[in-house]
Design a protein around this motif. Structure first.
Motif, PDB file in Angstrom:
ATOM      1  N   TYR A 255      17.133 -17.687   7.736  1.00 29.24           N
ATOM      2  CA  TYR A 255      16.285 -16.708   7.077  1.00 29.24           C
ATOM      3  C   TYR A 255      16.901 -16.243   5.761  1.00 29.24           C
ATOM      4  CZ  TYR A 255      14.114 -16.470  11.697  1.00 29.24           C
ATOM      5  OH  TYR A 255      13.492 -16.764  12.866  1.00 29.24           O
ATOM      6  N   SER A 256      16.099 -15.539   4.966  1.00 28.85           N
ATOM      7  CA  SER A 256      16.619 -15.191   3.643  1.00 28.85           C
ATOM      8  C   SER A 256      16.706 -13.693   3.362  1.00 28.85           C
ATOM      9  CB  SER A 256      15.764 -15.871   2.573  1.00 28.85           C
ATOM     10  OG  SER A 256      14.450 -15.361   2.643  1.00 28.85           O
ATOM     11  N   LYS A 257      15.902 -12.858   4.062  1.00 29.12           N
ATOM     12  CA  LYS A 257      15.859 -11.452   3.643  1.00 29.12           C
ATOM     13  C   LYS A 257      16.524 -10.529   4.659  1.00 29.12           C
ATOM     14  CE  LYS A 257      11.818 -11.484   0.665  1.00 29.12           C
ATOM     15  NZ  LYS A 257      11.559 -12.938   0.644  1.00 29.12           N
ATOM     16  N   ALA A 258      17.481  -9.760   4.174  1.00 25.72           N
ATOM     17  CA  ALA A 258      18.157  -8.821   5.063  1.00 25.72           C
ATOM     18  C   ALA A 258      18.012  -7.401   4.525  1.00 25.72           C
ATOM     19  CB  ALA A 258      19.641  -9.176   5.168  1.00 25.72           C
ATOM     20  N   VAL A 259      17.849  -6.456   5.448  1.00 24.97           N
ATOM     21  CA  VAL A 259      17.841  -5.048   5.072  1.00 24.97           C
ATOM     22  C   VAL A 259      18.935  -4.346   5.869  1.00 24.97           C
ATOM     23  CG1 VAL A 259      16.578  -2.878   5.298  1.00 24.97           C
ATOM     24  CG2 VAL A 259      15.417  -4.902   4.411  1.00 24.97           C
ATOM     25  N   VAL A 260      19.771  -3.618   5.163  1.00 28.93           N
ATOM     26  CA  VAL A 260      20.796  -2.843   5.835  1.00 28.93           C
ATOM     27  C   VAL A 260      20.386  -1.380   5.756  1.00 28.93           C
ATOM     28  CG1 VAL A 260      23.216  -2.153   5.810  1.00 28.93           C
ATOM     29  CG2 VAL A 260      22.585  -4.506   5.229  1.00 28.93           C
TER      30      VAL A 260
ATOM     31  N   GLU B 231      13.687  -8.701  18.020  1.00 32.05           N
ATOM     32  CA  GLU B 231      14.720  -9.675  17.695  1.00 32.05           C
ATOM     33  C   GLU B 231      15.046  -9.558  16.199  1.00 32.05           C
ATOM     34  OE1 GLU B 231      14.877 -14.422  17.743  1.00 32.05           O
ATOM     35  OE2 GLU B 231      13.627 -13.524  19.296  1.00 32.05           O
ATOM     36  N   GLY B 232      16.340  -9.618  15.879  1.00 33.73           N
ATOM     37  CA  GLY B 232      16.713  -9.528  14.470  1.00 33.73           C
ATOM     38  C   GLY B 232      17.069  -8.119  14.036  1.00 33.73           C
TER      39      GLY B 232
ATOM     40  N   ASP C 112      13.956 -10.206   7.452  1.00 33.41           N
ATOM     41  CA  ASP C 112      14.119 -11.134   8.579  1.00 33.41           C
ATOM     42  C   ASP C 112      15.249 -10.657   9.477  1.00 33.41           C
ATOM     43  OD1 ASP C 112      12.266 -13.016   7.421  1.00 33.41           O
ATOM     44  OD2 ASP C 112      13.855 -13.472   5.972  1.00 33.41           O
ATOM     45  N   LEU C 113      16.024  -9.709   8.941  1.00 33.06           N
ATOM     46  CA  LEU C 113      17.166  -9.179   9.693  1.00 33.06           C
ATOM     47  C   LEU C 113      17.339  -7.725   9.271  1.00 33.06           C
ATOM     48  CD1 LEU C 113      19.830  -9.790  11.410  1.00 33.06           C
ATOM     49  CD2 LEU C 113      20.964 -10.041   9.211  1.00 33.06           C
TER      50      LEU C 113
ATOM     51  N   VAL D 171      11.580  -9.308  13.948  1.00 37.40           N
ATOM     52  CA  VAL D 171      11.361  -8.362  12.872  1.00 37.40           C
ATOM     53  C   VAL D 171      10.779  -9.042  11.626  1.00 37.40           C
ATOM     54  CG1 VAL D 171      13.767  -8.640  12.190  1.00 37.40           C
ATOM     55  CG2 VAL D 171      12.493  -6.679  11.376  1.00 37.40           C
ATOM     56  N   LYS D 172       9.815  -8.349  10.975  1.00 37.81           N
ATOM     57  CA  LYS D 172       9.190  -8.887   9.761  1.00 37.81           C
ATOM     58  C   LYS D 172       9.423  -7.949   8.572  1.00 37.81           C
ATOM     59  CE  LYS D 172       6.175 -12.547  10.191  1.00 37.81           C
ATOM     60  NZ  LYS D 172       7.065 -13.382  10.965  1.00 37.81           N
ATOM     61  N   GLY D 173       9.627  -6.673   8.887  1.00 39.20           N
ATOM     62  CA  GLY D 173       9.792  -5.734   7.786  1.00 39.20           C
ATOM     63  C   GLY D 173      10.105  -4.337   8.280  1.00 39.20           C
TER      64      GLY D 173
END
Lengths: 103, 809
Positions: free
Chosen positions: B147-152, B126-127, B235-236, B221-223
Motif C-alpha cells: 500500500y502507499s498511504k499512511a496516516v499517523v 484491519e490496518g 491504507d494504514l 481501513v480506507k480513510g
C-alpha cells in the motif's frame, strides 16, 4: 559421553584450526604451539562469531568478529568481556597422533 | 546451594525490569533464583531502537539487549509468550495464561505500558495499529510493500518517529495532530515550527488542529474522517497518541494503583514483597515514559533487593531527543515560559538553529535546542544540578565563554551527565569511566581501556577519555608510553628500527628479543609484525599465515554468519560477456544466495560456505580481487576518452595498467585507486588513496583521500604529462607509504599525521622515486595469486574443509 576418533593431529596446522559437526553442535579444534589440541563450541558468546576462524594467540582464541578473547583451557571469556563457551576433552595419542574427542 | 536462594519473579521481560535484574546480578549474583515472564515472544530488546529498525539500517537481531545465552548464563528461567494473569498475594504465587504457577519471595512488576488507542468508530479495522513493539514494526514493513498511504495520528515523539520510518519505507505519510503545533509536550512553538518545516522538506505532510472522528473502510481501513467533515485517505493508520501504564494485573490482584502502580521511593507497592518499576509505576504522581528514569528506578530497586543501602529514588528531570535522521532536537526540564521564569532565545533561520534557555531564580530550569544540539548534555546537567548560573546566561546560550575557550574539553566534560555515552562502539558512559578512575584506580588510558573497553574499538573517543582522566585523576594521571598494543611499550618506528638493526626474521624472534609481555602476542601485534617483516625483507621473510586476520588467511571476506564472499578481479571494472557468463554459471552451480555489484566496479558473490571457496575459485579461474585484505583493492575508472565525449585521456587504459601493476600488493592498510578521464571526476578519484584525474595534456595526481567514516578529500601531489610518469609517481608514493606508515593506518590518516609537505619532499628527487619504484617492483615480482596457490596445494586446501564423519570408539 561418547569418545570419537576424529582424525590426526597433523590435520590441524600449528596455531591453526579445523571445525567439525557432531549432531547439532559445531565444534572448533585448535592446535596450540605447545602441541596441545583444544576443542570448544564454535560460537562466540558475544555475537555468535565462528571461533574457528579467529586467531590463536598462546592458549587463547580471538574471535574474528569483534576480537573477544577466550581462554581455550577453561572456555572463559577474558576481561574486560565476560562469558563462557563449552569446552570438550581432546586426547592426542602420542604414538600415532590420533585425535580423540569426548562429547 | 540453590535451596537457600530466594525466589525472585519478574513479570515483564522489557528494558526496565531486565535492567534492574542486571544491576542486581552485579550486586548480589547468588542471592536469588530468578524467573521471568514476558508476553512478547522475544528476549529482552531495546524498544527505543524500533524506530531505527523501521527507518532501516538496524536489524531486529541488533536491538536484542540480552540474548537467550545471557538468560542461560545466569540460570534465569525465562518464559516468553506467557502472560501473567493473576497474583495470589497471600500464597505469594503468580499464574500464567499457559497454566504455569510460580512461587515468589519477591515479585517485580515491570509490565510497561500499552499504547493508548483512540476509541474511534472503526478502530478495529484491519490496518489500524499502534507503534509499540516488534509486531507493529513488522506490520508497517509488510503494509508498505502493498500500500502507499499512511496516516499517523499523533504528532508527538513517537508519532514523528513512526512517520519518518514509514516515509523511509516509501509510503506517503500524513501526520494528524490535534494541537496547533507538533511535539507540544517537548517543544515550544518556535522550535516546533522549525521542526515541522524540516520534516515537510523531507516529504512528510501535516494535518494540524484536526480532531479524528471515525475510521472509514469496510474490512480494511480506507480513510480517516475528521470532526470538521474533511477526510484523509489511508491504507494504514498508526495511532501514536500516548501510552497508559499497564496496571490491569496489579489492580485485579489488589495492589494500589492510580494512573500507574503506586510505589514509594524504594519502588515498593503497598503489598509486602511486591515492587513495580518502569512505565507501569507511578512515583510521586508521575508515570515516566522515557528510558533514563526507568534505569534510575531500576538501580534503586536492585540495591533494595540486594540489601545495599540506598537513598531511594527522588524522581527524574527528563530530557528528550528526537531520533529522526537529519533533524537535531533537544529539550529538557521546564521549557515553556511561566510566571516567574525568564527566557533567553537565539534564532537563526538561515542556518536552521534555535536555542532557548528558561531561567527561574537564577537557575536554569529548562532548555530547547533545534538544529544544533551539541550543548544538550551540558545544559541538561546544569538543570539537574540546579546550580546558580547568574552572569553566565549569555555564554550558555551562545556557547562562547572565555573559560570555555581556554579549556573547552575540561569544561564540557565536567558538565556532562554520567549517563552520556563516551565510547559509542562499546556503549561506555562517562559514569563508568569516572568510576574506573575514582574507585577502580585506573591512572592511564590503557588501564581504562582494559577495564571498561572505552576507546578499545575505533579509538575515536580517546581524547575524551584522556580528558576524563585529567578531570578525575588529576595529578595521579600518568601518560604511559603506549606501544602498538598491550603486549609491548614500543611504538611502530622503534620496532621497525630494531627489526632492521638486528635483522630479526620471524614474528617469534621479534617478540622474544623485544621482550613482549604476552608470549604469542595478540590479534593486533601479530599482523603488524607480519606486515613489517614482509615489507622489510620481501625476499627472505616467509609470510605467517597464522598471523593474518581471518579474511587474509582464507582470502575471502568473512560475513557475520560465518560464510564468506568471493570477489574475482575485474581490472579497471572492464569485463566481457564471456567472463560474466562464467561468473553467473559459478554462482548458479554453487547456489550463491546473493550476487551484488560492489562499490568498486566488480561482482561480489556473497554467502559462500567456506568449504566451497577453493572449488569456486578453481571454476572461476580468475585472479583474486583481494576484496578482503590490507592490499590493493580496486582501481575505479570512468569511461574516459574511449567513449565519453568529455574524456580527455584514456582512463580505462590507465586504470587497468595501474591495477595490473599493483595487484597483490601488501600494504599497511587497504589501498583504493581511481582514474577519471576528465575533471568532472566521475570515478570519484579525489576520495581515494591515490587518485588520478585527467586534464587536457596530462594527469593530476592526488593522494590521501578517503570515503569512509571520516570523509577526506585528497591533496594534490603533482601534475604530470605521461602515463609512465603516472606509474612512476604511483609506485614511489605507494612504496613510501608502505615503508613509513603504521600497520592499519590508511593513507588519509598517515598524510594527516606526517603532513603533505614531508611526502612531497621525500618524493621530490627523481632518483629517490626510481629507487622506491624499484623496491616496489621487486616486492610485487615475488607475489603469486593466492587463490591459484590454495587450489593447487592440498595442504592449504584442507583448512577449508570441515573434519568429516567422526567414528565412535
Amino acid at each position: 559421553m561418547t569418545k570419537m576418533l576424529i582424525g590426526n593431529v597433523k590435520d590441524i596446522d600449528i596455531k591453526g584450526s579445523r571445525k567439525l559437526r557432531v549432531g547439532q553442535t559445531e565444534i572448533a579444534l585448535f592446535r596450540l604451539s605447545s602441541g596441545e589440541v583444544r576443542a570448544v563450541e564454535n560460537r562466540c558468546p558475544h555475537k555468535g562469531g565462528a571461533l574457528s576462524e579467529g586467531m590463536v594467540c598462546g592458549s587463547s582464541i580471538h574471535c574474528p568478529l569483534h576480537d573477544w578473547r577466550i581462554d581455550l583451557h577453561s572456555g572463559t571469556v577474558l576481561a574486560p568481556d565476560t562469558g563462557h563457551v563449552t569446552t570438550y576433552e581432546v586426547e592426542v595419542d602420542p604414538a600415532t597422533g590420533s585425535l580423540y574427542l569426548t562429547i | 546451594m540453590t535451596a537457600l536462594r530466594k525466589q525472585l519473579v519478574l513479570v515483564g521481560n522489557g528494558m526496565a525490569g531486565v535492567r534492574a535484574l542486571e544491576h542486581l546480578l552485579k550486586l548480589a549474583p547468588e542471592a536469588y533464583e530468578i524467573t521471568i515472564f514476558g508476553a512478547e515472544p522475544y528476549p529482552n530488546y531495546n524498544r527505543i531502537m524500533l524506530s531505527s529498525v523501521l527507518a532501516g539500517g538496524t536489524s531486529l537481531d541488533e536491538i536484542v539487549i540480552n540474548d537467550l545465552e545471557w538468560y542461560r548464563s545466569f540460570n534465569i528461567k525465562l518464559y516468553t509468550g506467557h502472560t501473567v494473569t493473576a497474583i495470589d498475594t497471600k500464597e505469594r504465587k503468580v499464574h500464567t495464561d499457559k497454566g504455569i504457577t510460580a512461587h515468589y519471595d519477591e515479585l517485580i512488576l515491570a509490565t510497561g505500558s500499552n499504547p493508548f488507542m483512540l476509541p474511534l468508530p472503526g478502530a478495529e479495522k484491519e490496518g489500524v495499529i499502534a507503534f509499540r513493539d516488534i509486531k507493529d514494526t513488522q506490520i508497517m514493513q509488510e503494509v508498505s510493500q502493498k500500500y502507499s498511504k499512511a496516516v499517523v495520528i499523533g504528532g508527538g515523539l513517537l508519532g514523528l518517529e513512526a512517520a519518518r520510518g514509514l516515509l523511509h519505507l516509501g509510503m506517503e505519510v500524513s501526520v494528524v495532530h490535534i494541537h496547533d503545533y507538533i511535539m507540544e509536550r517537548q517543544l515550544d512553538e518556535a522550535a516546533a515550527v522549525m521542526l515541522r518545516k524540516e520534516l515537510e522538506a523531507q516529504g512528510m505532510k501535516f494535518l494540524l488542529k484536526k480532531q479524528s472522528e471515525a475510521i472509514l473502510g469496510k474490512k480494511r481501513v480506507k480513510g480517516l474522517l475528521f470532526a470538521d467533515g474533511e477526510t484523509a485517505e489511508a491504507d494504514l493508520i498508526v495511532m501514536a497518541v500516548g501510552i497508559k501504564p499497564n496496571v490491569e494485573l496489579a489492580r485485579t490482584s489488589g495492589i494500589a494503583v492510580n494512573r500507574g502502580i503506586l510505589v514509594n521511593d524504594y519502588m515498593e507497592t503497598n503489598l509486602p514483597g511486591i515492587y513495580a518499576v518502569g512505565e507501569c509505576a507511578e512515583h510521586r504522581g508521575i508515570a515516566y515514559g522515557l528510558v533514563a528514569p526507568l534505569y534510575e528506578q531500576g538501580a534503586v530497586l536492585a540495591k533494595r533487593l540486594a540489601g545495599v543501602p540506598t537513598e531511594g529514588y527522588a524522581g527524574s528531570v527528563t530530557s528528550t531527543k528526537l531520533k529522526v535522521s537529519g533533524v537535531d532536537v533537544f529539550s529538557a526540564g521546564q521549557f515553556t515560559e511561566m510566571d516567574g521564569t525568564k527566557s533567553l532565545r537565539y534564532q537563526d533561520e538561515t542556518e536552521g538553529v534555535y536555542k532557548k534557555l528558561v531561567i527561574r531564580d537564577e537557575k536554569l530550569v529548562g532548555a530547547v535546542l533545534f538544529g544544533d544540539t551539541s550543548d544538550g548534555a551540558e545544559l541538561f546537567s546544569l538543570i539537574k544540578k540546579g546550580e546558580n548560573i547568574k552572569g553566565r546566561e549569555k555564554e550558555l546560550l551562545l556557547g562562547i565563554s572565555p573559560d570555555a575557550l581556554a579549556s573547552p574539553k575540561g569544561n564540557r566534560l565536567e558538565g556532562m551527565p554520567d549517563d552520556e555515552i563516551i565510547c559509542g562502539c562499546n556503549g561506555v558512559t562517562k559514569g563508568t569511566i569516572a568510576e574506573a578512575i575514582t574507585s577502580g584506580g585506573c591512572t592511564s588510558v590503557g588501564q581504562i581501556k582494559a577495564c571498561t573497553k572505552a576507546s578499545a574499538s575505533c579509538g575515536g573517543c580517546k581524547p575524551l577519555v584522556e580528558g576524563l582522566l585529567q578531570l578525575y585523576a588529576g595529578e595521579a594521571a600518568v601518560t604511559v608510553k603506549e606501544g602498538i598494543c598491550g603486549c609491548t611499550t614500543l611504538g611502530r618506528d622503534e620496532i621497525v628500527a630494531e627489526i632492521k638493526r638486528m635483522k630479526l626474521m620471524t614474528v617469534k624472534e621479534v617478540m622474544n628479543v623485544l621482550n613482549w609481555s604476552h608470549e604469542e602476542g595478540c590479534a593486533k601485534c601479530r599482523p603488524s609484525l607480519n606486515y613489517y617483516l614482509g615489507m622489510l625483507w620481501p625476499a627472505e621473510y616467509v609470510d605467517e599465515n597464522e598471523s593474518r586476520f581471518t579474511n587474509e588467511r582464507y582470502h575471502a571476506n568473512i560475513q557475520k554468519d560465518g560464510t564468506y564472499s568471493v570477489v574475482p578481479r575485474i581490472y579497471g571494472g572492464v569485463t566481457s560477456p564471456a567472463e560474466l557468463i562464467k561468473i553467473a554459471e559459478v554462482a548458479v552451480k554453487f547456489d550463491v544466495p546473493l550476487v551484488k555489484f560492489t562499490g568498486g566496479q566488480r561482482l561480489d558473490l556473497l554467502g559462500v560456505k567456506k568449504e566451497d571457496l577453493p572449488k569456486m575459485w578453481e571454476e572461476l579461474d580468475m585472479p583474486s580481487g583481494h576484496a578482503y585484505g590490507k592490499t590493493l583493492r580496486t582501481v575505479k575508472t570512468c569511461v574516459g576518452s574511449t567513449y565519453c565525449r568529455f574524456g580527455t585521456q584514456d582512463a580505462i587504459g590507465m586504470g587497468i595498467r595501474l591495477e595490473q601493476a599493483f595487484e597483490r600488493l601488501n600494504a599497511p592498510g587497504k589501498v583504493k585507486l581511481a582514474v577519471s578521464g576528465c575533471p568532472r571526476n566521475c570515478a570519484e578519484a579525489t576520495i581515494k588513496d591515490f587518485g588520478v584525474v585527467a586534464i587536457d595534456g596530462g594527469w593530476e595526481l592526488h593522494i590521501g583521500g578517503n570515503g569512509g567514516i571520516n570523509v577526506r578529500a585528497t591533496d594534490l601531489l603533482c601534475v604530470v604529462k605521461t602515463d609512465d610518469e603516472v606509474m612512476e609517481w604511483a609506485s614511489a608514493f605507494l612504496q613510501y607509504y608502505r615503508e613509513n606508515a603504521g600497520w592499519n593506518e590508511r593513507t588519509a590518516q598517515w598524510v594527516e599525521r606526517v603532513g603533505l609537505d614531508s611526502i612531497k619532499q621525500a618524493l621530490e628527487s627523481r632518483e629517490e622515486r626510481l629507487a622506491l619504484q624499484e623496491r616496489i617492483r621487486h616486492t610485487l615480482s615475488l607475489t603469486t595469486d593466492p587463490w591459484k596457490q590454495i587450489v593447487n596445494t592440498p595442504e592449504l586446501r584442507k583448512n577449508f574443509e570441515p573434519i568429516l564423519s567422526p567414528e565412535t570408539v
